[in-house]
Design an enzyme around this catalytic site. Structure first.
Site, PDB file in Angstrom:
ATOM      1  N   ARG A   1      -0.364  77.342  -7.527  1.00 35.94           N
ATOM      2  CA  ARG A   1       0.421  76.136  -7.737  1.00 35.94           C
ATOM      3  C   ARG A   1       1.013  75.315  -6.416  1.00 35.94           C
ATOM      4  O   ARG A   1       2.189  74.996  -6.231  1.00 35.94           O
ATOM      5  CB  ARG A   1       1.973  76.457  -8.520  1.00 35.94           C
ATOM      6  CG  ARG A   1       1.327  76.815 -10.191  1.00 35.94           C
ATOM      7  CD  ARG A   1       1.147  75.400 -10.648  1.00 35.94           C
ATOM      8  NE  ARG A   1       0.335  75.715 -12.197  1.00 35.94           N
ATOM      9  CZ  ARG A   1       1.086  75.844 -12.991  1.00 35.94           C
ATOM     10  NH1 ARG A   1       2.182  75.965 -13.264  1.00 35.94           N
ATOM     11  NH2 ARG A   1       0.524  76.199 -14.576  1.00 35.94           N
TER      12      ARG A   1
ATOM     13  N   TYR B   1      -2.871  81.242 -25.870  1.00 35.92           N
ATOM     14  CA  TYR B   1      -2.262  79.888 -26.282  1.00 35.92           C
ATOM     15  C   TYR B   1      -2.956  79.170 -27.655  1.00 35.92           C
ATOM     16  O   TYR B   1      -2.230  78.415 -28.283  1.00 35.92           O
ATOM     17  CB  TYR B   1      -2.845  78.761 -25.022  1.00 35.92           C
ATOM     18  CG  TYR B   1      -1.970  78.902 -23.678  1.00 35.92           C
ATOM     19  CD1 TYR B   1      -0.688  78.383 -23.763  1.00 35.92           C
ATOM     20  CD2 TYR B   1      -2.285  79.429 -22.818  1.00 35.92           C
ATOM     21  CE1 TYR B   1       0.152  78.676 -22.801  1.00 35.92           C
ATOM     22  CE2 TYR B   1      -1.485  79.774 -21.538  1.00 35.92           C
ATOM     23  CZ  TYR B   1      -0.356  79.357 -21.622  1.00 35.92           C
ATOM     24  OH  TYR B   1       0.673  79.492 -20.460  1.00 35.92           O
TER      25      TYR B   1
ATOM     26  N   ARG C   1       4.733  70.057  -8.654  1.00 34.69           N
ATOM     27  CA  ARG C   1       6.180  69.297  -8.622  1.00 34.69           C
ATOM     28  C   ARG C   1       6.940  69.880  -7.254  1.00 34.69           C
ATOM     29  O   ARG C   1       7.891  69.286  -7.114  1.00 34.69           O
ATOM     30  CB  ARG C   1       6.962  69.881  -9.765  1.00 34.69           C
ATOM     31  CG  ARG C   1       6.449  68.941 -10.950  1.00 34.69           C
ATOM     32  CD  ARG C   1       6.787  69.436 -12.207  1.00 34.69           C
ATOM     33  NE  ARG C   1       6.637  70.696 -12.632  1.00 34.69           N
ATOM     34  CZ  ARG C   1       6.918  71.573 -13.677  1.00 34.69           C
ATOM     35  NH1 ARG C   1       7.419  70.846 -14.493  1.00 34.69           N
ATOM     36  NH2 ARG C   1       6.274  72.612 -13.999  1.00 34.69           N
TER      37      ARG C   1
ATOM     38  N   ARG D   1       1.544  61.296  -9.613  1.00 35.04           N
ATOM     39  CA  ARG D   1       1.611  61.700 -10.939  1.00 35.04           C
ATOM     40  C   ARG D   1       2.262  60.577 -11.953  1.00 35.04           C
ATOM     41  O   ARG D   1       2.142  60.502 -13.158  1.00 35.04           O
ATOM     42  CB  ARG D   1       1.973  63.102 -11.227  1.00 35.04           C
ATOM     43  CG  ARG D   1       0.990  64.125 -11.218  1.00 35.04           C
ATOM     44  CD  ARG D   1      -0.116  64.222 -12.047  1.00 35.04           C
ATOM     45  NE  ARG D   1       0.434  63.747 -13.540  1.00 35.04           N
ATOM     46  CZ  ARG D   1       1.347  64.818 -14.296  1.00 35.04           C
ATOM     47  NH1 ARG D   1       1.346  65.977 -13.744  1.00 35.04           N
ATOM     48  NH2 ARG D   1       1.927  64.589 -15.158  1.00 35.04           N
TER      49      ARG D   1
ATOM     50  N   ASP E   1      -6.456  72.410 -14.970  1.00 37.25           N
ATOM     51  CA  ASP E   1      -5.580  73.209 -15.727  1.00 37.25           C
ATOM     52  C   ASP E   1      -6.316  74.289 -16.617  1.00 37.25           C
ATOM     53  O   ASP E   1      -7.735  73.808 -16.927  1.00 37.25           O
ATOM     54  CB  ASP E   1      -4.573  72.548 -16.555  1.00 37.25           C
ATOM     55  CG  ASP E   1      -3.738  73.495 -17.355  1.00 37.25           C
ATOM     56  OD1 ASP E   1      -2.522  73.811 -16.525  1.00 37.25           O
ATOM     57  OD2 ASP E   1      -3.734  74.085 -18.339  1.00 37.25           O
TER      58      ASP E   1
HETATM   59  O1  CP3 Z   1      -1.974  74.155  -7.267  1.00 36.05           O
HETATM   60  C1  CP3 Z   1      -2.603  74.959  -8.165  1.00 36.05           C
HETATM   61  O2  CP3 Z   1      -2.407  76.213  -8.415  1.00 36.05           O
HETATM   62  C2  CP3 Z   1      -3.579  74.357  -8.902  1.00 36.05           C
HETATM   63  C3  CP3 Z   1      -3.251  73.717 -10.141  1.00 36.05           C
HETATM   64  C4  CP3 Z   1      -3.224  74.529 -11.476  1.00 36.05           C
HETATM   65  C5  CP3 Z   1      -2.708  74.052 -12.571  1.00 36.05           C
HETATM   66  N1  CP3 Z   1      -2.492  74.915 -13.552  1.00 36.05           N
HETATM   67  C6  CP3 Z   1      -1.837  72.661 -12.454  1.00 36.05           C
HETATM   68  C7  CP3 Z   1      -0.488  72.271 -13.543  1.00 36.05           C
HETATM   69  C8  CP3 Z   1      -3.458  75.888 -12.126  1.00 36.05           C
HETATM   70  C9  CP3 Z   1      -4.509  76.747 -11.000  1.00 36.05           C
HETATM   71  C10 CP3 Z   1      -3.112  75.929 -13.362  1.00 36.05           C
HETATM   72  C11 CP3 Z   1      -3.466  77.244 -14.041  1.00 36.05           C
HETATM   73  C12 CP3 Z   1      -2.758  77.450 -15.259  1.00 36.05           C
HETATM   74  N2  CP3 Z   1      -2.240  76.627 -16.354  1.00 36.05           N
HETATM   75  C13 CP3 Z   1      -2.246  78.766 -15.674  1.00 36.05           C
HETATM   76  C14 CP3 Z   1      -2.753  80.058 -14.931  1.00 36.05           C
HETATM   77  C15 CP3 Z   1      -1.833  80.202 -13.557  1.00 36.05           C
HETATM   78  C16 CP3 Z   1      -0.385  80.702 -13.803  1.00 36.05           C
HETATM   79  O3  CP3 Z   1       0.474  79.723 -13.527  1.00 36.05           O
HETATM   80  O4  CP3 Z   1      -0.298  81.675 -14.495  1.00 36.05           O
HETATM   81  C17 CP3 Z   1      -1.675  78.571 -16.851  1.00 36.05           C
HETATM   82  C18 CP3 Z   1      -1.053  79.749 -17.769  1.00 36.05           C
HETATM   83  C19 CP3 Z   1      -1.687  77.346 -17.376  1.00 36.05           C
HETATM   84  C20 CP3 Z   1      -0.852  76.847 -18.319  1.00 36.05           C
HETATM   85  C21 CP3 Z   1       0.186  75.598 -17.971  1.00 36.05           C
HETATM   86  N3  CP3 Z   1      -0.338  74.552 -17.480  1.00 36.05           N
HETATM   87  C22 CP3 Z   1       1.563  76.189 -17.852  1.00 36.05           C
HETATM   88  C23 CP3 Z   1       2.228  77.219 -18.057  1.00 36.05           C
HETATM   89  C24 CP3 Z   1       2.138  74.747 -17.327  1.00 36.05           C
HETATM   90  C25 CP3 Z   1       3.479  74.495 -16.524  1.00 36.05           C
HETATM   91  C26 CP3 Z   1       4.316  74.017 -17.627  1.00 36.05           C
HETATM   92  C27 CP3 Z   1       5.595  73.190 -16.942  1.00 36.05           C
HETATM   93  O5  CP3 Z   1       5.727  72.029 -17.038  1.00 36.05           O
HETATM   94  O6  CP3 Z   1       6.436  73.695 -16.572  1.00 36.05           O
HETATM   95  C28 CP3 Z   1       0.987  73.828 -17.291  1.00 36.05           C
HETATM   96  C29 CP3 Z   1       1.022  72.388 -16.623  1.00 36.05           C
HETATM   97  C30 CP3 Z   1       0.602  72.376 -15.167  1.00 36.05           C
HETATM   98  N4  CP3 Z   1      -0.429  72.771 -14.693  1.00 36.05           N
HETATM   99  C31 CP3 Z   1       1.427  71.633 -14.358  1.00 36.05           C
HETATM  100  C32 CP3 Z   1       0.468  71.746 -13.000  1.00 36.05           C
HETATM  101  C33 CP3 Z   1       0.776  71.149 -11.676  1.00 36.05           C
HETATM  102  C34 CP3 Z   1       2.707  70.851 -14.365  1.00 36.05           C
HETATM  103  C35 CP3 Z   1       2.387  69.599 -14.864  1.00 36.05           C
HETATM  104  C36 CP3 Z   1       3.275  68.466 -14.224  1.00 36.05           C
HETATM  105  O7  CP3 Z   1       3.327  68.321 -13.127  1.00 36.05           O
HETATM  106  O8  CP3 Z   1       3.971  68.133 -15.274  1.00 36.05           O
END
Ligand code: CP3
Length: 355
Positions: free
Chosen positions: A41, A165, A45, A54, A90
């Site tokens: 990540r 999920y 954010r 974004r 994602d």
């Molecule tokens: O920088 C990076 O690591 C690359 C981008 C990345 C994202 N999601 C972007 C993202 C990666 C590798 C993921 C994988 C992902 N997505 C996982 C596995 C990694 C982990 O964290 O265990 C999982 C479980 C998800 C599912 C998911 N998508 C979650 C739990 C969330 C967060 C929800 C939140 O808003 O707190 C997302 C959304 C997400 N994926 C965001 C980002 C940057 C946040 C979206 C935003 O900016 O509003």
């Protein structure tokens, strides 16, 4: 005169542009001056430039817009000088690409409109075709050209975490419905995970063939299972994902949270690097996986919210513990928390590079 057999580490990985990178060398257990460092990540954010870019575009729309994907992926590389980029996407992107109605809700995570819970739901889940994610291949090609020597890590969700999920319909703490289906309807379970393994493998293959020079398979939530249940219900499917990629000689990282008791099984799925969270020291993890496989991790992301002396002590300890493993890629034990000061991340990169 003797002829030496071709070393696998010399073989040119198909599509791998950053073969001799610090990341690839640490993953292969070669001697490196300091561990490579990147952060799960790292895009997101914690970065004001990310939040700005974004604005007005949904998460999933951003993931399908190659110019946005490229810029967002590059942001942390420029700012922090990390040793690898992680593809901005994602884990649910390939699921949306096969037609599932999923939204990513800010602050919550993926929400599935029609959860997958019956044999009929599973039968309706189609395979992922390369054409479904043509934009992903385009984003990767564009990115690799921009990144030059910096390796791009492609990724996918592992079958268990994706299933959690789809079955729960969204994020969950206990994964009770997921486990209930696993125990009570094993045939439906294995059919679902089998299909998800195909989807993940295709999504990863598309990224590798477009130029990703490493991959990470995220099984974020699998740490809730016992080793015996993991071996029976999950391992064959994660193995199927890695088996599909066996011809690609690139670093293959496998990570989950709370997986201390599963690490060796996760290695046996086909990983060349095992990701570790902060709950067990890296040298202990390295012994648990047999002492011949590199590890990645494992700073608690919450430590980055503390004062610098606390952070510095933790980083130095992790680098020391990593030296007792056959190879070490420095990372957090899970993703960067949104409240993290990005300057602290830059400072951690500088510190790791100086050690
Ligand atoms: O920088 C990076 O690591 C690359 C981008 C990345 C994202 N999601 C972007 C993202 C990666 C590798 C993921 C994988 C992902 N997505 C996982 C596995 C990694 C982990 O964290 O265990 C999982 C479980 C998800 C599912 C998911 N998508 C979650 C739990 C969330 C967060 C929800 C939140 O808003 O707190 C997302 C959304 C997400 N994926 C965001 C980002 C940057 C946040 C979206 C935003 O900016 O509003």
């Amino acid at each position: 005169m003797t002829t030496t057999p071709l070393e696998t580490s010399d073989a040119q990985p198909p599509g791998g542009r950053a073969t001799g990178s610090l990341l690839a060398r640490a993953a292969a257990g070669e001697q490196v001056a300091h561990p490579p460092v990147w952060f799960m990540r790292q895009a997101g954010r914690s970065l004001p430039e990310y939040r700005k870019l974004r604005q007005g575009t949904s998460m999933l729309q951003s993931c399908r817009t190659p110019d946005l994907v490229t810029e967002i992926t590059l942001q942390p590389v420029r700012r922090h000088g990390v040793d690898a980029a992680i593809f901005f996407s994602d884990i649910v992107v390939p699921l949306v690409a096969v037609g599932l109605d999923i939204e990513i809700v800010a602050g919550t995570g993926p929400v599935v409109a029609h959860p997958v819970r019956t044999a009929a739901d599973v039968a309706a889940l189609r395979r992922l075709e390369e054409a479904d994610v043509a934009d992903i291949a385009l984003s990767v090609r564009q990115l690799v050209a921009e990144l030059g020597d910096v390796p791009l890590i492609g990724f996918a969700g592992a079958p268990y975490t994706l299933a959690s999920y789809l079955i729960e319909g969204g994020p969950s703490k206990e994964h009770a419905r997921t486990k209930a289906l696993m125990y009570s309807e094993p045939a439906v379970w294995h059919a679902l995970l089998g299909r998800l393994a195909e989807i993940s493998a295709t999504f990863l293959r598309v990224q590798i063939e477009a130029g990703a020079s490493a991959i990470q398979l995220f099984d974020s939530w699998v740490g809730g299972l016992s080793a015996a249940d993991y071996a029976e219900y999950v391992l064959p499917h994660s193995q199927a994902v890695f088996a599909e990629l066996a011809g690609h000689r690139i670093p293959k990282i496998h990570f989950g949270v709370g997986t201390g008791e599963l690490l060796d099984l996760m290695r046996s799925a086909g990983a060349s690097v095992v990701g570790v969270d902060w709950r067990i020291p890296l040298d202990v993890a390295a012994r648990r996986i047999g002492g011949a496989t590199a590890v990645q991790g494992n700073l608690d992301p919450a430590v980055l919210l503390a004062d610098w002396p606390v952070i510095e002590r933790a980083v130095r300890r992790i680098v020391e513990e990593g030296r007792r493993a056959p190879g070490h890629i420095f990372n957090l034990g899970h993703g960067v928390l949104p409240d993290t000061d990005p300057d602290v991340l830059t400072r951690v990169v500088e510190l790791v590079h100086s050690l």
